[in-house]
Enzyme design. Structure first.
Site, PDB file in Angstrom:
ATOM      1  N   HIS A  67       0.865  -1.215   0.142  1.00 40.56           N
ATOM      2  CA  HIS A  67      -0.015   0.137   0.045  1.00 40.56           C
ATOM      3  C   HIS A  67       0.878   1.275  -0.077  1.00 40.56           C
ATOM      4  O   HIS A  67       2.253   1.241   0.259  1.00 40.56           O
ATOM      5  CB  HIS A  67      -1.128   0.024   1.268  1.00 40.56           C
ATOM      6  CG  HIS A  67      -0.216  -0.318   2.522  1.00 40.56           C
ATOM      7  ND1 HIS A  67      -0.040  -1.763   2.996  1.00 40.56           N
ATOM      8  CD2 HIS A  67       0.029   0.437   3.615  1.00 40.56           C
ATOM      9  CE1 HIS A  67       0.362  -1.814   3.912  1.00 40.56           C
ATOM     10  NE2 HIS A  67       0.668  -0.641   4.619  1.00 40.56           N
ATOM     11  N   CYS A 171      -1.752  -7.053  18.629  1.00 46.08           N
ATOM     12  CA  CYS A 171      -0.593  -6.807  18.005  1.00 46.08           C
ATOM     13  C   CYS A 171      -0.101  -5.069  18.240  1.00 46.08           C
ATOM     14  O   CYS A 171      -1.191  -4.373  18.556  1.00 46.08           O
ATOM     15  CB  CYS A 171      -0.399  -7.193  16.896  1.00 46.08           C
ATOM     16  SG  CYS A 171      -1.305  -6.340  15.516  1.00 46.08           S
TER      17      CYS A 171
END
Length: 409
Positions: A67, A171
């Site tokens: 991205h 995370c």
């Protein structure tokens, strides 16, 4: 978020025969340019390759999500390619991942609605579900692929077994590993005849929050996390196994076995029912946010005072008093850092954690910026506190209402 709203059939390529990462990225950039989503192929590729240089964009199970965030992007979109032959030379977070499915995301430089985080979170939640991905990748036409993008992943459907485990995955970024670890634990539990219920704590806050019934009846808890677990006291009665968020991707079965073994060896405590709290009043919320901000500012105050005090003690012990008082010397600068630099950070930290207390992670960076602005206009703690409150409530409003009304909902 409906994924199909951010792509179309022109941006979907099935069974491509390209062989390298750069060829695939170039091809998908061409598709985005031809479709009018970006204004400059060169500028956007530079942004994509810069992102590639930071951390791997290959994930697991054949998936890669490169991205780029750049001013050349007119509106958020993504292009897709499925490959005939997997690409093994694509750096991935899970070793041995051979990329077969590539989703290239194009994000505008100014992303006020947080589309990048929402899109990545939605993708990871869906792509980590095997049932969803099998149906998606089995599509024979681009139209069929587009339609299946919005299928319900049904992630919370877990068969009831005699033994149950409640788990938390989280995370640091709150996106990729959070959902991958959750799916790995659920799948391993199904194979072992154990119901595993997973609460995700990530970029979108707490998702699939454990109910009192699940917590009360569970045999054990698993924390697969790289950050602190929110509201950890809910699990105090359970034998708990804690591991890194990436561990379930390698050995989810082993972690579940360890949790069950601990449940056999440890006596389960009595579950304390969590009282349903009424919505906080404005005054109570502000009070709580102020206390949160102050609790994080205190270490800075202590650190600044200690640095200044240590410099004075050092100067007196070794006869460096003149050095300490002479402007521009190294000892003078260190002392001033304690009294100046750290105090400069106090207001931004206060504002950041006040905003965080009101609207969690999405408000943190904006709260810090509000504190910096307060410093720049010599507004002090009062203006910093006001900035933290405004940012917190503004972010809370955006989180609650904008996704339901905006283009990307």
């Amino acid at each position: 978020m409906n994924l199909s709203h951010l792509t179309n059939e022109n941006l979907i390529t099935l069974n491509g025969n390209l062989e390298t990462k750069e060829e695939i990225i170039d091809y998908l950039i061409d598709r985005l340019y031809a479709d009018g989503n970006i204004t400059s192929k060169e500028a956007f590729k530079k942004a994509v390759m810069y992102r590639e240089s930071l951390t791997p964009t290959g994930i697991d199970q054949g998936l890669a999500i490169p991205h780029g965030k750049d001013e050349s992007v007119k509106e958020a979109a993504f292009a897709v390619m499925t490959l005939q032959n997997p690409v093994s030379a694509w750096e991935s977070v899970v070793e041995g991942n051979e990329v077969k499915y590539v989703f290239l995301l194009a994000i505008p430089a100014v992303d006020e609605e947080g589309t990048q985080m929402k899109l990545l979170a939605e993708m990871m939640q869906k792509m980590s579900n095997e049932t969803y991905t099998k149906a998606l990748y089995a599509a024979k036409t681009t139209k069929e692929f587009l339609e299946r993008l919005d299928d319900d992943a049904n992630k919370n459907t877990t068969q009831v077994h005699d033994q149950s485990i409640v788990a938390v995955t989280a995370c640091a970024a709150g996106i990729a590993h959070t959902y991958m670890a959750a799916e790995a634990l659920i799948k391993a539990g199904e194979k072992m005849g154990v119901s595993v219920y997973v609460e995700k704590q990530g970029a979108n806050g707490i998702e699939d929050r454990h109910t009192s019934e699940l917590l009360k009846n569970a045999d054990a808890a698993i924390f697969a996390v790289d950050v602190a677990v929110k509201e950890e006291e809910r699990f105090a009665h359970l034998p708990t196994v804690k591991t890194k968020v990436s561990a379930p991707l390698k050995d989810a079965k082993g972690i579940i076995e360890k949790a069950l073994e601990k449940a056999k060896q440890s006596e389960k405590g009595e579950y304390v029912e969590q009282e349903e709290e009424a919505p906080e009043t404005f005054v109570a919320t502000v009070k709580s946010s102020v206390l949160t901000g102050i609790s994080h500012v205190v270490p800075l105050i202590v650190a600044g005072g200690m640095i200044s005090a240590l410099c004075i003690i050092f100067a007196r012990l070794f006869g460096f008093t003149e050095l300490l008082n002479t402007e521009g010397t190294w000892l003078y600068l260190i002392k001033n850092m304690g009294g100046g630099l750290l105090s400069t950070l106090m207001v931004p930290v206060l504002s950041a954690y006040m905003a965080y207390s009101i609207a969690e992670k999405p408000a943190f960076a904006s709260g810090f910026a509000a504190g910096l602005c307060a410093n720049m206009v010599n507004g002090g703690f009062l203006l910093g506190m006001l900035g933290g409150i405004i940012v917190g409530y503004a972010t809370r409003y955006v989180k609650k209402y904008i996704p339901a009304k905006g283009t990307f909902a």
